[in-house]
Design a protein around this motif. Structure first.
Motif, PDB file in Angstrom:
ATOM      1  N   HIS A 118       0.827  -1.200   0.000  1.00 53.42           N
ATOM      2  CA  HIS A 118       0.000   0.000   0.000  1.00 53.42           C
ATOM      3  C   HIS A 118       0.863   1.252   0.000  1.00 53.42           C
ATOM      4  O   HIS A 118       0.624   2.196  -0.764  1.00 53.42           O
ATOM      5  N   ARG A 119       1.864   1.283   0.864  1.00 58.48           N
ATOM      6  CA  ARG A 119       2.716   2.473   0.908  1.00 58.48           C
ATOM      7  C   ARG A 119       3.438   2.683  -0.418  1.00 58.48           C
ATOM      8  O   ARG A 119       3.597   3.810  -0.886  1.00 58.48           O
ATOM      9  N   ALA A 120       3.897   1.593  -1.046  1.00 59.34           N
ATOM     10  CA  ALA A 120       4.580   1.736  -2.325  1.00 59.34           C
ATOM     11  C   ALA A 120       3.627   2.225  -3.407  1.00 59.34           C
ATOM     12  O   ALA A 120       4.017   3.035  -4.264  1.00 59.34           O
ATOM     13  N   TYR A 121       2.371   1.760  -3.387  1.00 60.07           N
ATOM     14  CA  TYR A 121       1.406   2.259  -4.357  1.00 60.07           C
ATOM     15  C   TYR A 121       1.124   3.738  -4.127  1.00 60.07           C
ATOM     16  O   TYR A 121       0.942   4.506  -5.087  1.00 60.07           O
ATOM     17  N   VAL A 122       1.071   4.164  -2.872  1.00 60.07           N
ATOM     18  CA  VAL A 122       0.890   5.588  -2.572  1.00 60.07           C
ATOM     19  C   VAL A 122       2.044   6.391  -3.140  1.00 60.07           C
ATOM     20  O   VAL A 122       1.850   7.431  -3.782  1.00 60.07           O
ATOM     21  N   ARG A 123       3.255   5.922  -2.935  1.00 54.84           N
ATOM     22  CA  ARG A 123       4.426   6.637  -3.446  1.00 54.84           C
ATOM     23  C   ARG A 123       4.521   6.547  -4.962  1.00 54.84           C
ATOM     24  O   ARG A 123       5.095   7.430  -5.610  1.00 54.84           O
TER      25      ARG A 123
END
Length: 497
Positions: free
Chosen positions: A202-207
């Motif tokens: 999720h964090r990587a998709y946000v970034r």
């Protein structure tokens, strides 16, 4: 070394991920009629002024609009010429004040209004222009294609990639786990990896919404830490044993697979899985020697890690994008959902291990249906004229997509010993929770799934219910709660705007 149940879909809105396309009702743009001139006569009753219309500074009292007639505009009249030039913008105005604001934005001065157009002030000219141009509010044209049209091949491939790693367990077999401690160590490492992969993805998709370099940095920092935590959990439970070593490889694979899936390298991951897939294919007829049973899973881990390294190197070469990174706490509910999903899937696999394979294979249709629901919701926005009408259409789309997903799960039921109601209830929990997370409704879905996982674990010990009955009761209650949450949140037009 089985893959996580599901990674966070890249469409998660409200958390910095790619935005949903703006929905709009379709329609053809009507042809503009000739400009009209004001006719003398008594004014009709003035309509109530729209309170939402901004009034320019120092606006005079609104005058009642005069009647308009179909007399053609005079080319020698400067007001008529101005009305023809600004017809598109004036026709869309709902009040003369909007026309006055338009004129102000174009630098219309008081001297020019008086000298060139013969009106005492800007508002008088705006009234005249408003009367000369008929109202016209053309709706935007409908898009040529569904903006959320799913990629059929990609969705099917991802579902296959979630299930193929299970071949490593078939290959290793008794050479790796002997006794309950070894099995529990593998499960503990897998649960940590699933939770960490969900949160990190999720964090990587946000970034990734900011840039590939930012996503690559998030993965580079988070993946090794996840491997360390999961490996430590495996060693803590299984102790120094072949199972603990296998747990390290399992953790490395899951972290590398998350990197490849987030960065869109599904085909690379498929190539890395070929050794275990090829080694497990002849198992019903031929048992490979120990060197192959252990070497092929190791080769897959090395290939996956190498592919992840290449993908990260390419991502880190992208141009940096300035901006602050989002708070880590925003990814917490996604990690908690991964933990809950792992517990629920493990509980289902205790009775029949192939139930986990059916669920992981169903993640391909699940991802396809997530996109399909978004497309149906956008179509519902265009077709609805009232909030109630949209809510009914959105609920119908939710029911259609949910039923289609459960049909994909039911296709594998003849091969299993698990009760159909139990597996279908668990599938409904997974799909509805993923749908809510795709729309940014993360904490409600994570909380319900955590409660279901706790109930599945505790009920057989605290009540006379059997484990199968406990799973059925907990998953059914969770599916109903998640469905009600989805109807409530996704029945709002603002959730899809």
């Amino acid at each position: 070394m089985s893959g996580p149940i599901a990674l966070t879909p890249p469409e998660d809105d409200g958390d910095g991920l790619p935005r949903r396309p703006a929905s709009a009702r379709g329609g053809d743009v009507p042809a503009r009629r000739p400009a009209l001139r004001a006719c003398p006569g008594p004014p009709p009753t003035a309509p109530p002024k729209d309170p939402a219309t901004p009034a320019p500074a120092h606006a005079p009292a609104a005058s009642a609009p005069r009647r308009a007639c179909l007399r053609p505009a005079r080319p020698d009249d400067p007001v008529d010429r101005l009305a023809a030039e600004l017809a598109d913008d004036i026709g869309a105005a709902v009040h003369p004040y909007e026309v006055a604001a338009l004129l102000e934005s174009q630098g219309m001065t008081g001297d020019r209004v008086q000298d060139e157009y013969g009106h005492p002030d800007l508002f008088s000219l705006a009234d005249a222009l408003y009367e000369r141009v008929p109202r016209g509010h053309p709706e935007p044209a409908a898009p040529e294609r569904d903006p959320w049209r799913p990629d059929h091949l990609r969705c099917g491939l991802r579902g296959l990639l979630f299930a193929l790693p299970g071949a490593a367990y078939l290959l290793a077999g008794g050479d790796v786990w002997r006794g309950a401690a070894a099995l529990h160590g593998l499960v503990a490492a897998a649960l940590v990896s699933w939770a960490w992969s969900q949160g990190l993805s999720h964090r990587a998709y946000v970034r990734l919404a900011a840039g590939r370099r930012e996503a690559g940095l998030a993965l580079l920092r988070g993946a090794p830490l996840g491997v360390g935590l999961a490996s430590a959990a495996g060693f803590a439970v299984a102790g120094p044993s072949p199972a603990a070593v296998f747990a390290v490889g399992q953790s490395c694979y899951l972290a590398a697979a998350a990197v490849l899936l987030v960065l869109g390298r599904e085909w690379w991951l498929g190539g890395a899985l070929l050794p275990v897939a090829a080694g497990a294919a002849p198992l019903p007829w031929w048992g490979p020697p120990t060197v192959l049973r252990l070497g092929l899973p190791l080769l897959t881990v090395l290939l996956t890690a190498g592919a992840a390294g290449l993908a990260l190197r390419a991502a880190l070469r992208a141009e940096p994008v300035p901006g602050a990174a989002p708070r880590l706490a925003r990814s917490l509910p996604y990690g908690l959902f991964g933990l809950a999903a792992g517990v629920l899937a493990t509980a289902a696999g205790q009775r029949d291990p192939y139930a986990v394979i059916v669920l992981t294979l169903s993640m391909g249709p699940a991802e396809w249906l997530l996109y399909r629901y978004r497309g149906l919701a956008v179509a519902a926005l265009r077709a609805s004229a009232t909030p109630l009408g949209f809510r009914l259409r959105a609920a119908r789309a939710l029911g259609v997509c949910g039923a289609a997903y459960l049909a994909s799960v039911a296709a594998g039921l003849p091969l299993l010993d698990t009760g159909p109601a139990e597996l279908l209830a668990l599938g409904a929990v997974f799909w509805t929770a993923l749908l809510l997370q795709a729309f940014g409704v993360a904490w409600p879905s994570a909380s319900v799934c955590l409660a279901a996982a706790a109930a599945v674990t505790a009920l057989p010990r605290l009540s006379p219910l059997s484990p199968a009955t406990a799973r059925l009761v907990a998953c059914t209650a969770a599916a109903l709660a998640l469905t009600g949450t989805a109807v409530h949140h996704l029945g709002k037009p603002t959730a899809h705007a």
